[in-house]
Design a protein around this motif. Structure first.
Motif, mmCIF file in Angstrom:
data_model
loop_
_atom_site.group_PDB
_atom_site.id
_atom_site.type_symbol
_atom_site.label_atom_id
_atom_site.label_comp_id
_atom_site.label_asym_id
_atom_site.label_seq_id
_atom_site.Cartn_x
_atom_site.Cartn_y
_atom_site.Cartn_z
ATOM 1 N N ARG A 1 -9.287 -1.933 -5.276
ATOM 2 C CA ARG A 1 -9.241 -3.035 -4.312
ATOM 3 C C ARG A 1 -10.657 -3.537 -4.044
ATOM 4 N NH1 ARG A 1 -4.437 -2.812 -0.871
ATOM 5 N NH2 ARG A 1 -5.701 -3.706 0.783
ATOM 6 N N LYS A 2 -10.781 -4.806 -3.862
ATOM 7 C CA LYS A 2 -12.101 -5.426 -3.725
ATOM 8 C C LYS A 2 -12.902 -4.805 -2.586
ATOM 9 C CE LYS A 2 -14.359 -9.944 -3.514
ATOM 10 N NZ LYS A 2 -14.150 -11.428 -3.449
ATOM 11 N N GLU A 3 -12.225 -4.490 -1.484
ATOM 12 C CA GLU A 3 -12.936 -3.939 -0.326
ATOM 13 C C GLU A 3 -13.414 -2.505 -0.565
ATOM 14 O OE1 GLU A 3 -8.452 -3.843 0.677
ATOM 15 O OE2 GLU A 3 -9.882 -5.164 -0.338
ATOM 16 N N LEU A 4 -12.930 -1.862 -1.644
ATOM 17 C CA LEU A 4 -13.349 -0.502 -1.953
ATOM 18 C C LEU A 4 -14.450 -0.451 -3.012
ATOM 19 C CD1 LEU A 4 -9.871 1.306 -2.088
ATOM 20 C CD2 LEU A 4 -11.483 1.172 -0.174
ATOM 21 N N ARG A 5 -14.830 -1.604 -3.527
ATOM 22 C CA ARG A 5 -15.869 -1.630 -4.555
ATOM 23 C C ARG A 5 -17.254 -1.661 -3.907
ATOM 24 N NH1 ARG A 5 -13.501 -6.836 -7.737
ATOM 25 N NH2 ARG A 5 -11.393 -6.026 -8.167
ATOM 26 N N PRO A 6 -18.094 -0.679 -4.192
ATOM 27 C CA PRO A 6 -19.457 -0.718 -3.647
ATOM 28 C C PRO A 6 -20.287 -1.774 -4.372
ATOM 29 C CG PRO A 6 -19.202 1.171 -5.092
ATOM 30 C CD PRO A 6 -17.847 0.550 -4.967
ATOM 31 N N ARG A 7 -21.341 -2.258 -3.709
ATOM 32 C CA ARG A 7 -22.244 -3.192 -4.391
ATOM 33 C C ARG A 7 -22.906 -2.502 -5.577
ATOM 34 N NH1 ARG A 7 -23.440 -4.454 1.052
ATOM 35 N NH2 ARG A 7 -23.073 -6.635 1.612
ATOM 36 N N PHE A 8 -23.132 -3.256 -6.645
ATOM 37 C CA PHE A 8 -23.848 -2.691 -7.776
ATOM 38 C C PHE A 8 -25.020 -3.587 -8.151
ATOM 39 C CE2 PHE A 8 -20.772 -5.450 -9.889
ATOM 40 C CZ PHE A 8 -21.499 -6.013 -10.927
ATOM 41 N N ARG A 9 -26.075 -2.933 -8.571
ATOM 42 C CA ARG A 9 -27.276 -3.661 -8.988
ATOM 43 C C ARG A 9 -27.299 -3.865 -10.496
ATOM 44 N NH1 ARG A 9 -32.867 -1.446 -6.733
ATOM 45 N NH2 ARG A 9 -31.783 -2.124 -4.819
ATOM 46 N N LYS A 10 -26.785 -2.891 -11.239
ATOM 47 C CA LYS A 10 -26.784 -2.981 -12.692
ATOM 48 C C LYS A 10 -25.524 -2.340 -13.234
ATOM 49 C CE LYS A 10 -30.608 -2.322 -15.005
ATOM 50 N NZ LYS A 10 -31.779 -1.667 -15.678
ATOM 51 N N MET A 11 -24.910 -3.007 -14.223
ATOM 52 C CA MET A 11 -23.726 -2.469 -14.885
ATOM 53 C C MET A 11 -23.778 -2.902 -16.343
ATOM 54 S SD MET A 11 -19.630 -2.895 -13.977
ATOM 55 C CE MET A 11 -19.786 -2.232 -12.323
ATOM 56 N N ASN A 12 -23.978 -1.939 -17.239
ATOM 57 C CA ASN A 12 -24.021 -2.226 -18.666
ATOM 58 C C ASN A 12 -23.378 -1.064 -19.416
ATOM 59 O OD1 ASN A 12 -26.020 -0.149 -19.093
ATOM 60 N ND2 ASN A 12 -27.606 -1.583 -18.397
#
Length: 303
Positions: free
Chosen positions: A82-93
């Protein structure tokens, strides 16, 4: 617990027991194919990372494709939550995920966020485990590493220094069996601190062929025959069924196929033939008629 299978429930019970005892979680699992162990262990590590600040976990696989697949599993957990459970991310590769507030948002006054990281590497990485202190790790297809020419002992020594032997740390090692190599030596070592878990193909509800009322068929007794000594195999199957489908659950567990029986012994007798029929079918259609290939991919016992 209805969304996870019986093998995953057993693993979760082991993890909880070790945590409650204040021990580091160290599990070495030998398994059959496609039982959901990788998914389970990666989910536990994702849960650890996304609910805690300043954590680091590492996924280690036998090659680049397998390593990136571990990272892809973590990304799928993220995007399917769920969108509200996603933490902010700085990098994803393909090599890492850094859960932290993006720099441009930090400039507006926000704090750094979780600052937790998930990375993947291959087992032949020369600096494996030396870049960070980690809180958890998953090692996949561990028994294949020696066949790839990897110095497994030196890799494990490096990893052990990177993950302190403390409570609330975890290392999950999983593999299919690959014969007599370092993976077997690690299993036999009684002093390395790992809880050893064997999961046979009998733990899976779907590795069976549903049979009719006249389900008996003649079992092969020749060890050199196409299916090997099925009388001996049936004894092993019965023993594994009693482990994974204990009698005290008979009245409250829906058994595979939903068949109704008036006693546990009647059910387990029937089920053993369902499993033997499935074994025959897989040997014929997926293992090119080679029972030894079946044993490697779907071990009944650890021996």
């Amino acid at each position: 617990l209805s969304s996870i299978n019986r093998m995953q429930i057993v693993l979760w019970t082991i993890i909880l027991r070790l945590v409650q005892q204040g021990k580091p979680v160290r599990i070495y699992l030998i398994k059959a194919r496609q039982l959901g162990t990788t998914r389970f262990f990666t989910a536990v590590l994702y849960w650890l990372i996304t609910l805690n600040k300043n954590k680091r976990v590492i996924g280690i696989a036998q090659d680049d494709e397998a390593a990136e697949n571990l990272n892809l599993r973590w990304q799928n957990f993220f995007w399917n939550s769920r969108k509200e459970l996603r933490p902010r991310f700085r990098k994803m590769n393909p090599k890492m995920i850094h859960f932290a507030t993006p720099l441009k948002e930090m400039r507006s006054g926000l704090d750094i966020g979780l600052d937790s990281m998930m990375v993947v590497k291959t087992a032949d990485s020369p600096q494996l485990g030396r870049s960070y202190t980690y809180n958890g790790a998953i090692l996949t297809e561990f028994c294949i590493w020696p066949q790839l020419g990897i110095d497994v002992k030196s890799r494990m020594v490096a990893l052990n220094q990177a993950i302190p032997k403390r409570a609330n740390t975890c290392i999950f090692i999983e593999s299919t069996a690959q014969g007599d190599n370092y993976g077997r030596k690690f299993w036999d070592d009684k002093f390395n601190g790992y809880t050893k878990v064997f999961v046979s193909w009998l733990a899976d509800d779907f590795y069976r062929k549903r049979l009719g009322k006249n389900f008996y068929f003649e079992l092969e007794a020749d060890e050199d025959g196409r299916y090997g000594n099925e009388l001996k195999e049936r004894k092993n199957i019965l023993a594994q069924l009693r482990i994974w489908y204990p009698e005290n659950q008979f009245n409250r567990v829906k058994f595979p196929g939903g068949e109704l029986f008036d006693s546990y012994e009647r059910w387990i007798n029937y089920e053993s033939h369902c499993r033997l029929a499935w074994r025959r079918d897989v040997i014929n259609t997926e293992c090119e008629g080679d029972k030894d290939e079946f044993r490697r991919e779907y071990p009944t016992t650890i021996q």
